[in-house]
Design a protein around this motif. Structure first.
Motif, mmCIF file in Angstrom:
data_model
loop_
_atom_site.group_PDB
_atom_site.id
_atom_site.type_symbol
_atom_site.label_atom_id
_atom_site.label_comp_id
_atom_site.label_asym_id
_atom_site.label_seq_id
_atom_site.Cartn_x
_atom_site.Cartn_y
_atom_site.Cartn_z
ATOM 1 N N GLN A 44 -6.378 -4.300 -6.155
ATOM 2 C CA GLN A 44 -7.403 -4.845 -5.219
ATOM 3 C C GLN A 44 -6.745 -6.197 -4.439
ATOM 4 N N HIS A 45 -5.850 -6.779 -5.061
ATOM 5 C CA HIS A 45 -5.299 -8.003 -4.492
ATOM 6 C C HIS A 45 -4.099 -7.602 -3.694
ATOM 7 N N TRP A 46 -3.726 -6.352 -3.966
ATOM 8 C CA TRP A 46 -2.614 -5.884 -3.180
ATOM 9 C C TRP A 46 -2.830 -4.930 -2.001
ATOM 10 N N ALA A 47 -4.131 -4.290 -1.795
ATOM 11 C CA ALA A 47 -4.612 -3.493 -0.949
ATOM 12 C C ALA A 47 -4.417 -4.324 0.373
ATOM 13 N N ARG A 55 -4.811 8.777 12.767
ATOM 14 C CA ARG A 55 -3.501 9.201 12.350
ATOM 15 C C ARG A 55 -2.997 7.653 11.442
ATOM 16 N N HIS A 56 -2.622 8.263 10.114
ATOM 17 C CA HIS A 56 -1.784 6.880 9.590
ATOM 18 C C HIS A 56 -0.569 7.613 9.183
ATOM 19 N N LEU A 105 -5.921 3.740 -6.501
ATOM 20 C CA LEU A 105 -6.852 3.103 -5.595
ATOM 21 C C LEU A 105 -7.775 3.982 -5.469
ATOM 22 N N TRP A 106 -9.092 3.604 -4.714
ATOM 23 C CA TRP A 106 -10.201 4.439 -4.665
ATOM 24 C C TRP A 106 -10.218 4.731 -3.474
ATOM 25 N N PRO A 141 -7.268 1.759 -0.004
ATOM 26 C CA PRO A 141 -6.167 1.844 1.009
ATOM 27 C C PRO A 141 -6.958 1.289 2.199
ATOM 28 N N ALA A 142 -5.916 0.757 2.962
ATOM 29 C CA ALA A 142 -6.478 -0.116 4.225
ATOM 30 C C ALA A 142 -6.812 0.848 5.341
#
Length: 355
Positions: free
Chosen positions: A75-78, A291-292, A258-259, A335-336
């Motif tokens: 979560q702190h890295w997301a 797109r990502h 991640l969720w 994920p962002a």
């Protein structure tokens, strides 16, 4: 230019112009240097500062990181991307904590820990421990490749070996921590990938790329290849209580741990999934495709918005899929792109209706 002269010029430039107020340059210890080095891998300094400060506020030492749940670490890295870095941070913290919180004191032992390579190990030992250890991150590769006019892509094993030899020759026995930071700063602020500021470089007189007018050609780029495209459908499914369905991704791979939203290759796979879980949906509304891009492929995805028609008795539990209320979504590592999608098309709607 002899190594001693190179070192003197680099350190003199650092004393006058180097960055000394970055958050990880305060209260220096192996833990803070390690976290900053991992965050700075393939990520700009300006993007890392806020993440580092928040991370340190929650995980001020290796023990607090080791004791935390992986989900909270993620979560702190997301938003920083390359989530394997966060998973490796957590694994390494647990190993170091098991060693009474002491980091290994050799490059070989540090490099044996998850996510720590030779260059990161050298940075930790030089900056935090005062050892004379070389580094070769992206910035230093660029500086040395230009200074010695080294041709070839720095990611090639032979070119990398050549640059490591040069880096070792130029690393001083004293003030190695300052020298390490100076080389990274030089690459980040003067010897940049585009529009380098050669005219104010402290070692311009010895730079072979400058002398040969090769600055814009070196280091040579990675041979280009066409990235493959993967296409997916992401299902944004909510029930009558405005809860949204999320699944935890496998621990390895893209967005590992991640969720995220349920994903499908096509609508037939989505229908099969609904039958398997007993879900009855209205006809999903397709949003415009997005797109990502990852380092090795493009992800083209289409969000599908749908509402669950039949009541399902769901209990909040660790196993996925799980129904989450809007407020609970913010406490998860997402994920962002998925977080942005939910904020735009689900959470906005939820708060518009509920005030």
């Amino acid at each position: 230019m002899p190594p001693e002269q190179f070192q003197q010029k680099i350190l003199a430039w650092f004393d006058e112009h180097g960055r000394k107020d970055l958050p990880w340059q305060q209260d220096i210890n192996p833990y803070r240097v390690w976290v900053s080095e991992i965050m700075l891998q393939q990520t700009q300094v300006a993007s890392v500062i806020d993440y580092f400060n928040r991370f340190m506020a929650r995980f001020p030492n290796v023990r607090s990181l080791a004791d935390a749940e992986l989900d909270e670490v993620l979560q702190h890295w997301a938003g920083l991307g390359y989530y394997a870095r966060a998973r490796n941070l957590h694994k390494t913290a647990q190993r170091v904590a098991a060693n009474q919180g002491r980091f290994p004191q050799t490059v070989e032992d540090l490099s044996a820990l998850p996510g720590i390579g030779r260059s990161t190990a050298g940075a930790i030992l030089s900056i935090a421990c005062g050892q004379s250890q070389s580094i070769l991150d992206g910035n230093v590769k660029r500086v040395l490749a230009r200074f010695h006019a080294v041709h070839g892509w720095p990611g090639d094993s032979k070119v990398t070996a050549q640059l490591w030899t040069i880096s070792s020759q130029y690393t001083p026995g004293q003030r190695t921590g300052d020298y390490t930071q100076a080389m990274m700063d030089l690459g980040a602020t003067l010897c940049t990938r585009s529009k380098p500021r050669c005219e104010i470089c402290p070692v311009i007189n010895g730079c072979q790329a400058y002398r040969l007018d090769l600055v814009n050609q070196l280091p040579e780029p990675k041979p280009r290849k066409t990235l493959p495209v993967k296409r997916l459908l992401f299902l944004v499914l909510q029930d009558k209580q405005k809860r949204i369905l999320l699944e935890r991704r496998p621990p390895a791979g893209i967005w590992g741990g991640l969720w995220s939203l349920p994903e499908f290759a096509d609508r037939q796979q989505l229908q099969d999934w609904c039958l398997q879980h007993g879900y009855q949906l209205n006809e999903p509304d397709a949003l415009p495709g997005l797109r990502h891009s990852f380092s090795h492929y493009h992800l083209d995805y289409t969000p599908l918005l749908a509402t669950l028609q039949n009541p399902i008795n769901c209990v909040m539990e660790a196993d996925s899929p799980v129904w989450y209320k809007a407020n609970d979504v913010y406490s998860l590592g997402l994920p962002a792109p998925i977080k942005r999608l939910l904020q735009q098309h689900y959470l906005e709607e939820h708060y518009d209706e509920n005030g």
